[in-house]
Design an enzyme around this catalytic site. Structure first.
Site, PDB file in Angstrom:
ATOM      1  N   LYS A   1      26.570  31.459   0.117  1.00  0.00           N
ATOM      2  CA  LYS A   1      25.668  30.549  -0.503  1.00  0.00           C
ATOM      3  C   LYS A   1      24.456  31.424  -1.258  1.00  0.00           C
ATOM      4  CE  LYS A   1      22.971  26.463   1.026  1.00  0.00           C
ATOM      5  NZ  LYS A   1      22.996  25.557   1.899  1.00  0.00           N
TER       6      LYS A   1
ATOM      7  N   GLU B   1      23.044  12.299  12.564  1.00  0.00           N
ATOM      8  CA  GLU B   1      21.943  11.361  12.843  1.00  0.00           C
ATOM      9  C   GLU B   1      22.047  10.226  13.839  1.00  0.00           C
ATOM     10  OE1 GLU B   1      22.670  12.304   9.996  1.00  0.00           O
ATOM     11  OE2 GLU B   1      21.250  13.717   9.081  1.00  0.00           O
TER      12      GLU B   1
ATOM     13  N   ARG C   1      20.829   6.036   9.119  1.00  0.00           N
ATOM     14  CA  ARG C   1      22.165   6.440   9.688  1.00  0.00           C
ATOM     15  C   ARG C   1      22.311   5.843  11.250  1.00  0.00           C
ATOM     16  NH1 ARG C   1      25.549  10.280   6.937  1.00  0.00           N
ATOM     17  NH2 ARG C   1      25.493   9.095   4.847  1.00  0.00           N
TER      18      ARG C   1
HETATM   19  C1  LIG Z   1      22.817  12.265   6.459  1.00  0.00           C
HETATM   20  C2  LIG Z   1      22.178  13.574   5.766  1.00  0.00           C
HETATM   21  N1  LIG Z   1      21.388  14.112   6.633  1.00  0.00           N
HETATM   22  C3  LIG Z   1      20.900  15.270   6.072  1.00  0.00           C
HETATM   23  C4  LIG Z   1      20.652  15.646   4.742  1.00  0.00           C
HETATM   24  C5  LIG Z   1      19.959  16.721   4.364  1.00  0.00           C
HETATM   25  N2  LIG Z   1      20.795  17.900   3.816  1.00  0.00           N
HETATM   26  C6  LIG Z   1      21.004  18.033   2.772  1.00  0.00           C
HETATM   27  S1  LIG Z   1      22.201  19.346   2.127  1.00  0.00           S
HETATM   28  C7  LIG Z   1      22.348  19.678   3.785  1.00  0.00           C
HETATM   29  C8  LIG Z   1      23.445  20.855   4.413  1.00  0.00           C
HETATM   30  C9  LIG Z   1      24.475  20.754   3.779  1.00  0.00           C
HETATM   31  O1  LIG Z   1      25.291  21.683   4.437  1.00  0.00           O
HETATM   32  P1  LIG Z   1      26.809  22.159   3.662  1.00  0.00           P
HETATM   33  O2  LIG Z   1      27.393  20.589   3.921  1.00  0.00           O
HETATM   34  O3  LIG Z   1      27.491  23.030   4.302  1.00  0.00           O
HETATM   35  O4  LIG Z   1      26.453  22.190   2.261  1.00  0.00           O
HETATM   36  P2  LIG Z   1      25.856  23.479   1.486  1.00  0.00           P
HETATM   37  O5  LIG Z   1      24.606  23.335   0.812  1.00  0.00           O
HETATM   38  O6  LIG Z   1      25.853  24.554   2.584  1.00  0.00           O
HETATM   39  O7  LIG Z   1      26.780  23.760   0.339  1.00  0.00           O
HETATM   40  C10 LIG Z   1      21.605  18.698   4.863  1.00  0.00           C
HETATM   41  C11 LIG Z   1      21.366  18.986   6.330  1.00  0.00           C
HETATM   42  C12 LIG Z   1      21.389  14.881   3.889  1.00  0.00           C
HETATM   43  N3  LIG Z   1      21.433  15.008   2.631  1.00  0.00           N
HETATM   44  N4  LIG Z   1      22.289  13.895   4.583  1.00  0.00           N
END
Ligand SMILES: Cc1ncc(C[n+]2csc(CCOP(=O)(O)OP(=O)(O)O)c2C)c(N)n1
Length: 627
Positions: A283, A370, A398
């Site tokens: 990342k 969630e 959710r």
């Molecule tokens: C239901 C929900 N909960 C929380 C979030 C906030 N959120 C956005 S991106 C993220 C992390 C995602 O991590 P990953 O899937 O590993 O993707 P990366 O950013 O590391 O590529 C979170 C928690 C969201 N978008 N949707």
């Protein structure tokens, strides 16, 4: 070799003639372009820097104007946007009227869905694949999911389904070992096991070869021997979770090795059925500041680049509602050791990270789960703990059934929901505005709904919530609370009691949460025009302050309600129901968010556009007052 390759990419078709060396240069150009642009607009930088090669390799192997590419969350779609004809508009990213920060079918045929919430991509991809199968259409479907999002329950539900129906889809698991913060959970540890064992792939291939070479297993071995062999295979086979879900697992591969990715994805395109390619990425790759601190650069505020790769963020950091929440929560937790904080993968965004620093044993991150977080809180509460689940309003959507079935029906559980980012959130747009929580909570029997007018009142409400049994939800917005605007003292927070902030006879304004400031300012403006408005800080959307509403109806004959929430089902609707039920003759003007999805833009721009700024509110007040 070509230089300035990015300028020549108008659509993914322009990638086809590029050599590997040219593709690698393009990847570097894209990273530079991303960093320079997102530095000005703000946005999801680190995830996009990490997914450049995967995006390029996918667009070389598939034609996504025909095939379908679904991003999970969608925050990592910038590279995809840049090469699918939106480079020229990229400087408008997340700005009012500009392109959105998430996939958007209104912008491009390359985007099948609007997304913004996590863990949905495999489900929608399975739906697409099933739809194409039913139509006899041979289009291919690819879902890109992060190692954080794949821990969300929907991903398992979708794999469970696709694994049985054998839908033809490819899941790219983009594993950077990070959600926004570090990925948590046993599944994440399992992925770490796969990732950290470079020999795993070789062992797996060897085992497959050995077992494939055992002649006629089913015929020459007894049932027991056969089962034993399966067990041995399962033990030695580190990918048995995916296999058990009916997916063929491939990888782990280096997600930055363009040549390897091209070979692998090209081959997988021709394998039918559900399959997963585990790609390991980093990342923030290519920008030192982001790879050193991917959490801050997950969703970056605008920044300036000082020296090579070194960023400085712009703008002074103001004390936010989130800061007030965590300060107050810590204060209460020092007195009450039953207070425990929960987050669903948002420790920094909700402030819970700071709580964890002081109370490491009283903090739980459940991951991007969630629905689970709500029911988990119910379990904790049954043991006497007082859980505070800090969660963004939009993500609480959710947990709807869990709030009803697992918490509220139980009647006496002491559970507090701290709904951060309630109301308009700005640049993230329609998937992230928290404008539905009053509507989906207000009808739940026994649930208490509060919203503070400022940071200090948030503390008082938190104290009230933790000191009273039952389910409570406190909504508070993104951004900084007002300071030195209202009369200095605070009326005690009493169940269903509002607070009178300004006396007046020409009409009464009941404002909720963030809108108390705007309504108060608007009333001050109106007084300059000779209009004398009463302003009430409603405090509770449930139970309502029936007495204050009845008094206002009788004494002024005109009530305004002001909320940064959808009008259908919101605070104003609650007041309208009360007036109707009581047969109170009174004019009512509900001011809030109209019945449509609100685009992205700064909160100030959106307030102005929706008639929620002090100036536009004042206009509405003046237009409705009969002097
Ligand atoms: C239901 C929900 N909960 C929380 C979030 C906030 N959120 C956005 S991106 C993220 C992390 C995602 O991590 P990953 O899937 O590993 O993707 P990366 O950013 O590391 O590529 C979170 C928690 C969201 N978008 N949707």
């Amino acid at each position: 070799m070509k230089t300035d390759i990015l300028a020549s990419i108008e659509s993914p078709a322009d990638l086809a003639p590029l050599s590997l060396a040219e593709l690698e240069s393009l990847a570097a150009e894209i990273r530079e372009f991303l960093t320079a642009t997102v530095g000005k607009t703000g946005g999801h930088l680190a995830s996009n820097l990490g997914i450049v090669e995967i995006t390029l390799a996918l667009h070389r192997a598939y034609d996504f104007s025909h095939d379908r590419l679904v991003f999970d969350v969608g925050h990592q779609c910038y590279v995809h946007k840049i090469i699918t004809g939106r480079r020229d508009r990229f400087a408008t990213l997340r700005q009012l009227g500009g392109i959105t920060g998430f996939p958007n079918p209104e912008e491009s045929v390359y985007d099948p869905f609007v997304v913004g919430h996590a863990s949905t991509a495999i489900s929608s991809a399975v739906g697409l694949a099933a739809g194409f199968r039913l139509a006899g259409d041979d289009r291919k479907v690819v879902a890109v999911v992060g190692d954080g999002a794949i821990g969300g329950g929907m991903c398992f539900e979708a794999m469970n389904h696709a694994g049985q129906t054998k839908e033809d889809l490819l899941v790219i698991l983009n594993d950077n070992d990070m959600a926004i913060a570090e990925t948590v959970g046993a599944f994440s540890e399992y992925l770490t096991g796969l990732r950290c064992n470079p020999g795993a792939r070789k062992i797996r291939e060897d085992i497959a070869r050995i077992f494939d070479s055992v002649p006629l297993i089913g015929h020459s071995l007894s049932g027991l021997q056969e089962r034993l062999l399966e067990i041995i295979k399962g033990q030695a086979e580190p990918t048995h979770i995916f296999s058990a879900m009916g997916f063929q697992y491939f990888g782990p591969v280096d997600g930055h090795d363009l040549s390897g990715l091209e070979t692998e994805i090209g081959a997988l395109r021709n394998i039918r059925g559900p399959k997963i390619l585990h790609a390991v990425t980093s990342k923030g790759r290519g920008f030192a500041a982001a790879s050193a601190d991917p959490e801050t650069f997950h969703s970056a505020v605008p920044f300036e680049i000082r020296a090579a790769g070194e960023a400085v963020t712009l703008g002074e950091k103001k004390n936010s509602y989130t800061d007030c929440f965590v300060e107050q929560l810590k204060r209460i937790a020092r007195e009450d050791d039953q207070v425990v904080a929960i987050t669903a993968a948002m420790p920094a965004g909700t402030g819970i990270k700071e709580f964890a620093a002081e109370f490491p044993g009283r903090f739980i991150d459940v991951g991007i789960c969630e629905a689970h977080s709500v029911t988990f809180a119910a379990g904790l509460a049954r043991t006497g703990i007082k859980p505070v689940l800090a969660i963004y309003s939009t993500f609480m959507q959710r947990g709807y059934d869990q709030i009803i079935h697992d918490v509220a029906v139980q009647k006496n559980l002491n559970v507090t929901f701290a709904l951060d980012r309630a109301g308009l959130v700005g640049a993230d747009g329609p998937t992230h505005h928290g404008v539905f929580d009053i509507a989906f909570l207000r009808h739940i029997p026994g649930l208490i709904l509060l919203a503070p007018r400022d940071g200090q009142e948030l503390g008082l409400m938190l104290e009230f919530a933790l000191g009273n049994p039952g389910v409570k939800a406190i909504r508070y917005p993104r951004g900084a609370p007002p300071e030195n605007i209202f009369p200095a003292d605070y009326a005690e927070v009493l169940l269903g009691k509002s607070e009178l902030l300004r006396k007046g006879k020409d009409g009464a304004v009941f404002a909720y949460g963030r809108m108390v400031e705007n309504a108060y300012r608007a009333a001050e403006l109106a007084s300059l025009q000779g209009v004398d408005l009463r302003v009430i800080n409603a405090r509770f959307a449930k139970p309502l302050d029936a007495q204050a509403i009845a008094n206002a109806a009788r004494e002024t004959g005109l009530i305004f309600t002001v909320e940064d929430h959808a009008l259908p089902g919101g605070f104003g609707s609650a007041v309208a129901e009360y007036l109707a039920d009581q047969n109170l003759a009174c004019r009512l003007r509900r001011i809030g968010i109209p019945d449509r999805f609100i685009e992205h833009g700064s909160c100030a721009q959106l307030d102005e556009m929706l008639g929620l700024s002090p100036e536009t509110l004042c206009e509405t007040f003046l237009a409705n007052v009969n002097l």
